[in-house]
Design an enzyme around this catalytic site. Structure first.
Site, PDB file in Angstrom:
ATOM      1  N   THR A 153     123.704  36.867  95.332  1.00  0.00           N
ATOM      2  CA  THR A 153     122.701  37.921  95.440  1.00  0.00           C
ATOM      3  C   THR A 153     121.506  37.722  94.515  1.00  0.00           C
ATOM      4  O   THR A 153     120.353  37.758  94.953  1.00  0.00           O
ATOM      5  CB  THR A 153     123.343  39.291  95.167  1.00  0.00           C
ATOM      6  OG1 THR A 153     124.346  39.535  96.152  1.00  0.00           O
ATOM      7  CG2 THR A 153     122.310  40.402  95.228  1.00  0.00           C
ATOM      8  N   ASN A 178     124.764  35.544  89.642  1.00  0.00           N
ATOM      9  CA  ASN A 178     124.702  36.966  89.304  1.00  0.00           C
ATOM     10  C   ASN A 178     124.947  37.155  87.811  1.00  0.00           C
ATOM     11  O   ASN A 178     124.308  37.964  87.152  1.00  0.00           O
ATOM     12  CB  ASN A 178     125.732  37.761  90.110  1.00  0.00           C
ATOM     13  CG  ASN A 178     125.398  37.810  91.586  1.00  0.00           C
ATOM     14  OD1 ASN A 178     124.253  37.644  91.982  1.00  0.00           O
ATOM     15  ND2 ASN A 178     126.409  38.021  92.407  1.00  0.00           N
ATOM     16  N   LYS A 207     121.478  48.183  94.607  1.00  0.00           N
ATOM     17  CA  LYS A 207     121.851  47.325  93.479  1.00  0.00           C
ATOM     18  C   LYS A 207     120.668  47.183  92.519  1.00  0.00           C
ATOM     19  O   LYS A 207     119.525  47.031  92.952  1.00  0.00           O
ATOM     20  CB  LYS A 207     122.249  45.932  93.967  1.00  0.00           C
ATOM     21  CG  LYS A 207     123.515  45.880  94.804  1.00  0.00           C
ATOM     22  CD  LYS A 207     123.825  44.444  95.195  1.00  0.00           C
ATOM     23  CE  LYS A 207     125.094  44.341  96.029  1.00  0.00           C
ATOM     24  NZ  LYS A 207     125.396  42.941  96.416  1.00  0.00           N
ATOM     25  N   ASP A 228     126.313  44.005 102.388  1.00  0.00           N
ATOM     26  CA  ASP A 228     127.125  43.117 101.551  1.00  0.00           C
ATOM     27  C   ASP A 228     128.450  43.760 101.198  1.00  0.00           C
ATOM     28  O   ASP A 228     129.515  43.133 101.303  1.00  0.00           O
ATOM     29  CB  ASP A 228     126.348  42.769 100.284  1.00  0.00           C
ATOM     30  CG  ASP A 228     127.075  41.759  99.403  1.00  0.00           C
ATOM     31  OD1 ASP A 228     127.256  40.613  99.844  1.00  0.00           O
ATOM     32  OD2 ASP A 228     127.478  42.128  98.277  1.00  0.00           O
TER      33      ASP A 228
END
Length: 543
Positions: free
Chosen positions: A77, A98, A159, A303
């Site tokens: 991501t 990440n 996020k 996701d």
């Protein structure tokens, strides 16, 4: 006679001059959309279930790059979002995962964490975030510089990393969703000292609470023939519900599944994000003047659903059917708020995802699960036996081995020799496909294949010393749900759609890569490219 010839020449060139695009005709707003964990084939698998206002509108009225790939690994991501908007790969922008082991701080660090700032909109530490670990500028940063900071940039996502990294270093604001007991959008003091009125109004509207309702399929579940059976052994599901089958009573399940966090694992998380994005357009007056603004929108629920239920589930199909309607809602609102033809949209993904390996195995396709803990211990044991020491390896994470260079130096151990020995050992290990060493990546200029993907993901300062590549469709994950991160096509092949002001209608099957996006949008706007760019301008996309 000479005058007549001169007049004829002038008249000949007038149409050409008029055909040139006036710099003032730039889009008033650029909307960069990232769909987290979206495989390219979702566009083709679910096409018949889409209506005319969402994905089909972007595909049929815009330009579709059908052979678009990530040109590095790991396909995760944070690197994905950073690469899309910086126009380069982790080797340059520095977001290598990440989270990763920081050999200078001697600890694991998160891509967006920043303890020098404080949370805004929550009492928790979840707002202690900023883009400070990203080394290069984004296309939105360059637009801010070009417009003397008059062009705004707002990033939104469920996020934190999905909001922060696309918005860049100079954004006016980045907002992400705080779940659990709160159900609010929050930010960081990196951007501001308090939430704007429009954000506090949105949070107090109880919009998130309105989505705590049953999740059932939007269309008749019997028509969902593009996915597997609803009841199967390849899906995770929710705590408090015995089987992962529709419907899901979110009101009854939320307390056992993180409170408001349960919305992230349903298509309602995407719907909530569109609600918030529309509030941002109004609250920040995006696209209201001649200085181009940026809105970055990262849909995260796709996701979460993929990880939980897998890419072949009824849940993922319903999530994309509902996302299609939400996209239509966003595009229709942009027509009204900014003006049809006055904005430009691009849509892509930060990575794709593999079929659940246990499902692939049931279909006799090679796949499997890798015990990374056992492998890490085996490497440690091998090095300890070979060198009589257990302190040569400082960390093993993200399929990378990090050496303790201080210990190597003190004991006069050659780092390249140690790299080679570990690589040779690892290649004998079942399910390990390839191994690369730091020496190889520093000394070679790979131009194709998996080697190039590893090299493009290698940051000389932040990355490790030995790199492990597993066999295709082999993952270190639970036996339910999908995963991603590799350089195989199921993780690298993602959609790329352009639409709106300055965009041609058409499609291409020529290979394009993720860093091409930021350079193409920069060319459209007539601004300087991001300062670490490595992508090409997709001239066939632009009018």
């Amino acid at each position: 006679m000479k005058k007549l010839v001169l007049i004829a020449l002038i008249l000949t060139f007038i149409p050409v001059a008029r055909a040139q695009k006036d710099p003032s005709e730039k889009p008033k707003l650029v909307v960069g959309i990232v769909v987290d964990q979206m495989r390219y084939d979702y566009l083709t698998r679910f096409y018949a279930k889409f209506d005319d206002n969402g994905f089909k509108r972007l595909i049929n009225d815009g330009f579709s790059c059908n052979n678009n790939h990530f040109n590095y690994m790991p396909t995760l991501t944070a690197p994905g979002h950073a690469s899309i908007f910086t126009g380069t790969t982790p080797r340059t922008h520095g977001i290598i995962s990440n989270d990763w082991y920081n050999k200078f701080e001697k600890k694991s660090v998160y891509c967006a964490e920043d303890h020098s700032v404080h949370s805004v909109g929550t009492e928790t530490a979840d707002g202690e975030m900023s883009p400070h670990r990203m080394k290069t500028t984004t296309v939105s940063d360059q637009n801010r510089l070009h417009t003397q900071m008059r062009g705004k940039t707002i990033g939104v996502s469920l996020k934190d990393r999905g909001a922060i990294l696309p918005a860049g270093h100079s954004a006016n604001g980045a907002y992400w969703f705080q779940g659990r007991e709160e159900g609010n959008f929050i930010t960081s003091s990196y951007y501001m000292d308090k939430l704007p009125t429009w954000v506090t109004s949105f949070n107090s509207s109880a919009k998130a609470k309105s989505y705590m309702r049953p999740w059932k399929t939007l269309l008749d579940i019997n028509t969902y023939t593009e996915s597997g059976p609803d009841l199967n052994v390849f899906e995770g599901g929710f705590e408090g519900k015995k089987t992962a089958v529709f419907p899901y009573d979110l009101g009854g399940l939320n307390s056992a599944n993180g409170g408001y966090d349960i919305l992230k694992v349903t298509p309602y998380g995407n719907s909530l994000l569109v609600d918030f994005a529309l509030a941002a357009i109004d609250g920040e007056q995006l696209g209201a003047d001649m200085d181009t603004d940026f809105l970055t929108v990262s849909f995260s629920s796709t996701d979460y659903v993929g990880h939980n239920f897998g890419v072949n589930s009824k849940e993922i199909e319903d999530t994309y059917i509902r996302l299609d309607r939400d996209l239509g809602r966003l595009l229709n609102a942009l027509d009204k708020k900014v003006g049809a033809g006055q904005y430009t949209v691009f849509l892509t993904a930060d990575h794709a995802g593999v079929h659940v390996p246990s499902y692939l195995k049931s279909a006799k396709i090679p796949a499997g699960y890798f015990d990374s803990d056992a492998f890490d211990q085996a490497v440690q044991d091998f090095v300890s036996t070979a060198y009589g020491r257990d302190d040569l390896i400082e960390n093993i994470s993200n399929y990378q081995v990090f050496f303790s260079y201080k210990v190597l130096e003190e004991n006069k151990i050659d780092a390249e020799e140690l790299q080679k020995k570990i690589a040779h050992f690892a290649l004998q290990y079942e399910q390990v496909n390839k191994v690369y060493t730091r020496a190889q990546l520093e000394q070679s200029g790979f131009t194709s294949g998996m080697e190039q993907l590893v090299e493009n993901g290698f940051d000389q300062k932040r990355s490790g010393d030995v790199f492990i590549i597993l066999d295709p469709a082999v993952i270190s994950y639970g036996v339910t749900g999908s995963m991603h991160g590799t350089g195989y096509s199921y993780d690298t092949h993602v959609p790329l759609l352009f639409y709106g002001n300055g965009i041609k209608q058409g499609k291409t099957y020529a290979k394009t890569v993720i860093p091409d996006i930021a350079t193409t949008i920069s060319a459209l706007l007539g601004i300087e490219f991001p300062n670490g760019f490595s992508g090409e301008v997709l001239s066939e996309v632009l009018k």
